[in-house]
Design a protein around this motif. Structure first.
Motif, PDB file in Angstrom:
ATOM      1  N   LEU A 262       0.828  -1.204   0.000  1.00  0.00           N
ATOM      2  CA  LEU A 262       0.000   0.000   0.000  1.00  0.00           C
ATOM      3  C   LEU A 262       0.855   1.244   0.000  1.00  0.00           C
ATOM      4  O   LEU A 262       0.554   2.218  -0.691  1.00  0.00           O
TER       5      LEU A 262
ATOM      6  N   MET B 278     -12.432  -8.531  -3.169  1.00  0.00           N
ATOM      7  CA  MET B 278     -11.704  -7.297  -3.470  1.00  0.00           C
ATOM      8  C   MET B 278     -12.149  -6.151  -2.562  1.00  0.00           C
ATOM      9  O   MET B 278     -11.314  -5.429  -2.002  1.00  0.00           O
ATOM     10  N   TYR B 279     -13.438  -5.977  -2.420  1.00  0.00           N
ATOM     11  CA  TYR B 279     -13.925  -4.848  -1.624  1.00  0.00           C
ATOM     12  C   TYR B 279     -13.609  -5.038  -0.143  1.00  0.00           C
ATOM     13  O   TYR B 279     -13.213  -4.093   0.546  1.00  0.00           O
TER      14      TYR B 279
ATOM     15  N   ALA C 222     -12.865   3.422   1.338  1.00  0.00           N
ATOM     16  CA  ALA C 222     -13.385   2.397   0.439  1.00  0.00           C
ATOM     17  C   ALA C 222     -14.823   2.691   0.036  1.00  0.00           C
ATOM     18  O   ALA C 222     -15.222   2.428  -1.107  1.00  0.00           O
TER      19      ALA C 222
ATOM     20  N   GLN D 140     -11.159  -6.770   1.126  1.00  0.00           N
ATOM     21  CA  GLN D 140      -9.729  -6.558   1.310  1.00  0.00           C
ATOM     22  C   GLN D 140      -9.390  -5.070   1.246  1.00  0.00           C
ATOM     23  O   GLN D 140      -8.506  -4.581   1.959  1.00  0.00           O
ATOM     24  N   GLY D 141     -10.086  -4.337   0.380  1.00  0.00           N
ATOM     25  CA  GLY D 141      -9.875  -2.893   0.292  1.00  0.00           C
ATOM     26  C   GLY D 141     -10.203  -2.189   1.594  1.00  0.00           C
ATOM     27  O   GLY D 141      -9.480  -1.282   2.032  1.00  0.00           O
TER      28      GLY D 141
ATOM     29  N   VAL E 189      -4.537  -0.762  -4.850  1.00  0.00           N
ATOM     30  CA  VAL E 189      -5.729  -0.939  -4.028  1.00  0.00           C
ATOM     31  C   VAL E 189      -6.902  -0.167  -4.618  1.00  0.00           C
ATOM     32  O   VAL E 189      -8.036  -0.667  -4.666  1.00  0.00           O
ATOM     33  N   TYR E 190      -6.642   1.042  -5.098  1.00  0.00           N
ATOM     34  CA  TYR E 190      -7.709   1.856  -5.665  1.00  0.00           C
ATOM     35  C   TYR E 190      -8.269   1.231  -6.942  1.00  0.00           C
ATOM     36  O   TYR E 190      -9.484   1.267  -7.182  1.00  0.00           O
TER      37      TYR E 190
ATOM     38  N   MET F 116      -8.282  -1.952  -7.598  1.00  0.00           N
ATOM     39  CA  MET F 116      -9.034  -3.121  -7.143  1.00  0.00           C
ATOM     40  C   MET F 116     -10.428  -2.723  -6.670  1.00  0.00           C
ATOM     41  O   MET F 116     -11.436  -3.354  -7.026  1.00  0.00           O
ATOM     42  N   LEU F 117     -10.517  -1.645  -5.886  1.00  0.00           N
ATOM     43  CA  LEU F 117     -11.809  -1.166  -5.397  1.00  0.00           C
ATOM     44  C   LEU F 117     -12.672  -0.642  -6.539  1.00  0.00           C
ATOM     45  O   LEU F 117     -13.883  -0.874  -6.572  1.00  0.00           O
TER      46      LEU F 117
END
Length: 323
Positions: free
Chosen positions: A6, A242-243, A255, A245-246, A13-14, A16-17
């Protein structure tokens, strides 16, 4: 390891979200395709039947040794399955088949504010002035979207049946989300999701059986089955991972901002793939809805971060399971 990733590459991460929340919007399009060959109840059943097959081993791996429902807690599981999986998705797929995607996706986007209000009424969470203002703004936007600016026509003819279906979907999802907050006090997010999806799938079976002839299953196109598998694998399972984990990596507050990509992706895909128009009245309604959701669900203070995380985890269960 995740923290190092991160710090070095937060954009991963962004992305993925963004992918996860945008996939929720694609469910409207996939639902429209799938209901051309199969009934809404059949599409809902097969979506969650395949999702259950994936979620059970995932739950056993991610929450090995975790708490499971027992005794009277099965009543809560059944309520989750009834509201968020069975009833919501029958209404969702009827809307995906019969209503413009632009209209239904923007209307359903107003849901988070109703969830905040119902949480106050049933879970004794504090209802703030922002909640009330957000609800008024979001409902005003939803009203504009439903009427398409023609209030006089609504007054003369009343709500159309599909509008009532959309209202049912919104209420069912709000109830599911409030019940989900109760479930998350007992079980992990993956366990709550798996049991809710499993219970809802069982409830959907008799409706799918009555509505579907064997010939319909045999004649269903590859596009129909591909759409169902997309909703099962990507929307209901992959986006959940994914969400969730975000949330763990950047927190619920950040998120949750990405949730607004859901109606946006649905509108863009409807315009590109279905040729639906996006009118100025839709834009006005969307701005009111998104403003209302932002104002009505914003949390203040560091002390509320933990509750916010639980709330947004419920929302991840929400959309991955139901949308």
């Amino acid at each position: 390891m995740k923290t190092d990733l991160l710090e070095r590459k937060p954009w991963i991460v962004y992305i993925m979200l963004a992918f996860a929340t945008s996939s929720w919007g694609s469910a409207f399009i996939a639902g429209n395709f799938a209901t051309q060959d199969l009934s809404p109840s059949a599409v809902a059943f097969f979506r969650f039947f395949f999702a259950t097959l994936l979620l059970i081993p995932l739950m056993l791996w991610m929450d090995k040794g975790g708490r499971r429902p027992k005794g009277k807690e099965w009543f809560l599981v059944c309520l989750l399955g009834l509201t968020g999986i069975a009833l919501y998705n029958i209404a969702f797929f009827i809307a995906a088949r019969d209503a413009p995607i632009v209209k239904s996706s923007l209307f359903i986007a107003s849901n988070p504010v109703l969830i905040a209000v119902l949480s106050g009424l049933f879970l004794k969470e504090k209802i703030t002035g922002k909640n009330v203002i957000g609800l008024v703004l979001a409902l005003s936007g939803a009203f504009i979207i439903i009427t398409e600016g023609n209030v006089r026509q609504l007054a003369e003819a009343g709500l159309a049946p599909i509008d009532l279906i959309l209202l049912l979907a919104v209420v069912c999802w709000a109830l599911y989300s409030v019940l989900g907050k109760v479930a998350l006090q007992k079980y992990s997010a993956i366990t709550s999701t798996t049991y809710a999806v499993g219970a809802g799938t069982i409830m959907l079976f008799p409706f799918a059986f009555m509505d579907t002839a064997p010939a319909q299953l045999q004649n269903a196109s590859l596009l129909t089955w591909g759409s169902i598998l997309h909703m099962s694998i990507i929307v209901s399972v992959a986006s959940f991972i994914m969400y969730y984990q975000g949330i763990k990596m950047i927190g619920a507050a950040k998120a949750s901002i990405f949730i607004n990509l859901m109606p946006l992706s649905a509108v863009i895909l409807a315009m590109l793939l279905l040729g639906e128009p996006f009118l100025y009245v839709h834009m006005a309604g969307a701005l009111l809805v998104l403003t209302g959701v932002t104002v009505g669900t914003r949390r203040n203070g560091q002390g509320k971060k933990r509750n916010s995380a639980k709330s947004e985890t419920t929302d991840s269960v929400k959309v991955s399971a139901g949308r």
